[in-house]
Design a protein around this motif. Structure first.
Motif, PDB file in Angstrom:
ATOM      1  N   PHE A  11      15.562 -49.457  40.935  1.00 62.75           N
ATOM      2  CA  PHE A  11      15.483 -50.821  40.408  1.00 62.75           C
ATOM      3  C   PHE A  11      14.419 -51.579  41.199  1.00 62.75           C
ATOM      4  O   PHE A  11      14.440 -51.579  42.435  1.00 62.75           O
ATOM      5  CB  PHE A  11      16.820 -51.556  40.543  1.00 62.75           C
ATOM      6  CG  PHE A  11      17.932 -50.978  39.723  1.00 62.75           C
ATOM      7  CD1 PHE A  11      18.097 -51.337  38.393  1.00 62.75           C
ATOM      8  CD2 PHE A  11      18.821 -50.054  40.276  1.00 62.75           C
ATOM      9  CE1 PHE A  11      19.121 -50.801  37.627  1.00 62.75           C
ATOM     10  CE2 PHE A  11      19.850 -49.518  39.522  1.00 62.75           C
ATOM     11  CZ  PHE A  11      20.000 -49.890  38.184  1.00 62.75           C
ATOM     12  N   LEU A  30      20.984 -57.516  39.261  1.00 61.04           N
ATOM     13  CA  LEU A  30      22.092 -56.575  39.186  1.00 61.04           C
ATOM     14  C   LEU A  30      23.152 -56.880  40.237  1.00 61.04           C
ATOM     15  O   LEU A  30      24.357 -56.863  39.951  1.00 61.04           O
ATOM     16  CB  LEU A  30      21.564 -55.149  39.368  1.00 61.04           C
ATOM     17  CG  LEU A  30      22.601 -54.026  39.380  1.00 61.04           C
ATOM     18  CD1 LEU A  30      23.358 -53.966  38.049  1.00 61.04           C
ATOM     19  CD2 LEU A  30      21.934 -52.684  39.669  1.00 61.04           C
ATOM     20  N   GLN A  65      15.014 -56.981  39.199  1.00 55.73           N
ATOM     21  CA  GLN A  65      16.140 -56.394  38.485  1.00 55.73           C
ATOM     22  C   GLN A  65      17.306 -56.099  39.428  1.00 55.73           C
ATOM     23  O   GLN A  65      18.478 -56.264  39.077  1.00 55.73           O
ATOM     24  CB  GLN A  65      15.706 -55.108  37.772  1.00 55.73           C
ATOM     25  CG  GLN A  65      14.808 -55.322  36.559  1.00 55.73           C
ATOM     26  CD  GLN A  65      13.384 -55.655  36.949  1.00 55.73           C
ATOM     27  OE1 GLN A  65      12.908 -55.223  38.009  1.00 55.73           O
ATOM     28  NE2 GLN A  65      12.686 -56.407  36.111  1.00 55.73           N
ATOM     29  N   PHE A  66      16.964 -55.691  40.657  1.00 53.49           N
ATOM     30  CA  PHE A  66      18.029 -55.351  41.602  1.00 53.49           C
ATOM     31  C   PHE A  66      18.788 -56.602  42.041  1.00 53.49           C
ATOM     32  O   PHE A  66      20.015 -56.597  42.135  1.00 53.49           O
ATOM     33  CB  PHE A  66      17.431 -54.622  42.806  1.00 53.49           C
ATOM     34  CG  PHE A  66      18.458 -53.976  43.692  1.00 53.49           C
ATOM     35  CD1 PHE A  66      19.435 -53.150  43.168  1.00 53.49           C
ATOM     36  CD2 PHE A  66      18.457 -54.189  45.065  1.00 53.49           C
ATOM     37  CE1 PHE A  66      20.386 -52.549  43.980  1.00 53.49           C
ATOM     38  CE2 PHE A  66      19.400 -53.590  45.894  1.00 53.49           C
ATOM     39  CZ  PHE A  66      20.363 -52.772  45.341  1.00 53.49           C
TER      40      PHE A  66
END
Length: 657
Positions: free
Chosen positions: A123, A131, A127-128
């Motif tokens: 990721f 998340l 995005q991480f």
């Protein structure tokens, strides 16, 4: 709380010891903390030579914002997949089931009981971060849904997949070769498209299939693939050794890390190809790869390190690629231009920033010029930043190296390769065998805590059996027998094959059992091969039956998907063709010539024993005297033996019969 990886033995974990993330190693303490804080566990799995693991580390794990979110809402656990293949196997199965694909870095979110509820791979930082926020919110606000999901996933992982045993008879093996031919890339060699991995075990199967059947197509697939790999950028044209895989279909641009397990297996494939065909290219690759293993992966203790990184100074491949101008700067205008032509170094380049990987479509005719050019370029390359070495010693992969080097020493008449195999075997048995049980890895001579898995026992036993045959020394046969006894006692699955971990191993959410051969032999096929060889060398019907049962357990998968059953099929070829047992008694020049003639046989079922008549600990030499005071060779197929012979001509005829 703080980052707790400074005391780790894994080089991969040590790469993360200075991250602001409060990493800790896998263990009960981590899960106890998660239960106490009532937070999920973030499990990150990778390995030291993994390029995208480095990218995610730089983007996310070295970042203060990511670290703050992780440290606040999770217990962060780092695992080296090479040190703990059991953990990797369980959660990779979950990742593949949830996403349809797997890979490293692997990113899994677990309950405090270790049950996975969300999995992925790489990721990027934005995005991480998103998340992490989403998972934290779900854990806090929608806990029942999360737990229900994790329960279903864990139930799926814990289900034992019933696989009907399927004998790998001649028809099944022929069918496997036919399926491989349908997926063969006749233009570039190998199977499928990009990315393209070296299919070492499949090539070994095809060599053995040709040796048994004479199939021209099986040999042609091997020759096309090995030539393409050895001539392309996958192979280090200056220092020897193969990279992990090619990102393209034509083997031009590699993913530059070099793994011990790839090079050990490929060394053996090229060695067996040379034995079968006399190929000078194959012989050169064997010698250069064996030298690479000793020079670049050899440890001070006498074993072999796991890998060389893909990156150097933060750039992938920077050690290995060249421009035409760089060649001229080292070699001068004339030799630089000549080298650029020989290595297909173009003005536009085949890699990044106008640089090219080195290919060698043909060996230069001027051997002296080539030797000088290679030496000068290697000297210049040594001044560049060098890739880091993951110097942990993995039992399984050192077993593969022992087997390859022992056979290379024998077939090429190079005692230094045999000596290297012996030194490695001594080190691994001395350090990794603790209380009669194998440990997975060591570093700087200090053995780790992780228990050995099935392929550690199978591949090390395979190496010891090869070393016994190469040297005639009986204690390697005895040590292999002890390892196989432990495997039969602790790893065997009553339903067939072998579990990856022992019956007294740390309990995970599932007990892994993988029948597919991937980058290296699966535990079941590794043990099947060693059991088969041990049975041939000792006459043990119990070990032969265990080998046959293990092959049948993996038989259906291997027959239907031969690209993922290469070693299973190779072992099955040995089972079908053998045992072909050759016992050479004596210790003079005639005995050595007989032994060399025996080793020249490419029969998949061949085993060789050498030494004095009735040598203790070598069953094949029992009750086999000299003939008229002269050294002799005894050839047996199973329990049917020919009359002893005393000349290499007679032995060659007996082996061909």
């Amino acid at each position: 709380m703080a980052n707790r990886l400074a005391g780790a033995t894994s080089p991969y974990l040590l790469q993360h010891k200075d991250n602001p993330v409060h990493w800790q190693e896998w263990g009960e303490a981590a899960f106890a903390e998660a239960r106490e804080r009532d937070v999920p566990v973030l499990l990150s799995v990778g390995y030291a030579a993994c390029h995208w693991c480095h990218v995610m580390a730089h983007e996310s794990f070295e970042d203060a914002d990511v670290a703050a979110a992780l440290n606040r809402d999770f217990v962060a656990v780092k695992v080296d997949r090479e040190e703990r293949p059991d953990i990797d196997a369980v959660y990779m199965q979950a990742t593949t089931a949830l996403t349809g694909q797997g890979g490293w870095p692997m990113t899994c979110f677990l309950t405090p009981d270790g049950e996975p509820f969300f999995c992925g791979t790489y990721f990027a930082k934005p995005q991480f971060l998103a998340l992490l926020a989403g998972v934290s919110e779900a854990w806090t606000a929608r806990r029942p849904e999360v737990l229900a999901s994790s329960g279903k996933i864990s139930e799926f992982l814990g289900q034992a997949t019933a696989v009907e045993p399927a004998a790998l008879d001649a028809a099944a093996l022929d069918g496997g070769a036919t399926r491989l031919r349908a997926g063969f890339d006749s233009r570039h060699g190998g199977f499928g498209g990009a990315p393209k991995f070296p299919p070492s075990m499949v090539l070994e199967f095809l060599l053995r299939h040709h040796a048994r059947t004479g199939s021209p197509s099986s040999l042609a697939m091997v020759e096309r693939t090995t030539t393409a790999m050895a001539r392309g950028g996958l192979y280090d044209q200056l220092a020897g050794g193969f990279a992990r895989y090619a990102v393209d279909a034509s083997w031009v641009v590699p993913h530059f890390e070099k793994m011990l397990y790839d090079n050990a297996q490929l060394l053996r494939v090229f060695l067996h190809l040379h034995r079968l065909t006399g190929s000078p290219l194959a012989a050169r690759v064997v010698r250069e790869t064996a030298d690479f293993l000793q020079r670049d992966l050899g440890t001070e203790e006498g074993a072999f390190a796991s890998s060389l990184d893909a990156d150097a100074a933060g750039r992938e491949g920077s050690t290995y690629v060249w421009t035409a101008a760089e060649l001229v700067a080292v070699l001068g205008p004339g030799d630089g231009a000549r080298a650029a032509a020989a290595f297909v170094v173009t003005d536009t380049g085949t890699f990044e920033r106008g640089a090219s990987t080195l290919q060698l479509p043909a060996d230069p005719e001027d051997a002296d010029w080539w030797a000088s050019t290679r030496a000068r370029l290697l000297t210049a390359r040594a001044e560049r930043p060098q890739p880091a070495c993951d110097d942990k010693v993995v039992t399984s992969w050192n077993g593969l190296a022992i087997a390859a080097l022992a056979e290379a020493g024998t077939l090429l008449g190079e005692p230094r390769y045999t000596a290297a195999a012996r030194a490695c075997a001594e080190l691994v048995l001395d350090r990794h065998l603790v209380g009669g049980r194998l440990r997975r890895a060591s570093r700087d001579g200090v053995v780790g805590r992780a228990a050995g898995v099935a392929d550690d026992y199978g591949n090390l036993a395979e190496g010891l059996l090869a070393l016994h045959q190469a040297t005639g020394e009986p204690h390697w046969l005895g040590a292999a027998g002890d390892l196989l006894e432990t495997a039969l006692t602790r790893f065997a699955d009553p339903a067939g094959g072998f579990f990856d971990v022992a019956d007294d191993a740390e309990a995970l959410v599932a007990r892994p059992k993988n029948l597919a051969d991937n980058a290296e032999p699966a535990g079941t096929s590794a043990l099947a091969g060693a059991l088969l060889t041990y049975a041939a060398l000792t006459g043990s019907t119990r070990h032969r039956a265990a080998a046959d049962d293990a092959l049948a357990a993996a038989g259906l998968l291997a027959a239907q998907e031969p690209r993922f059953g290469g070693w299973t099929l190779a072992v099955a070829e040995a089972a079908l063709a053998g045992p072909l047992q050759v016992a050479v008694v004596g210790d003079d020049d005639a005995a050595h010539e007989l032994a060399a003639a025996a080793w020249a046989s490419s029969s998949p079922g061949l085993v060789v024993a050498t030494g004095a008549p009735d040598a203790p600990g070598v069953p094949l030499l029992a009750d086999r005297p000299l003939v008229g005071g002269s050294s002799a060779a005894y050839v047996c197929r199973g329990f049917v033996c020919d009359m002893p012979v005393t000349t290499t001509t007679e032995l060659a005829q007996a082996l061909a019969g």
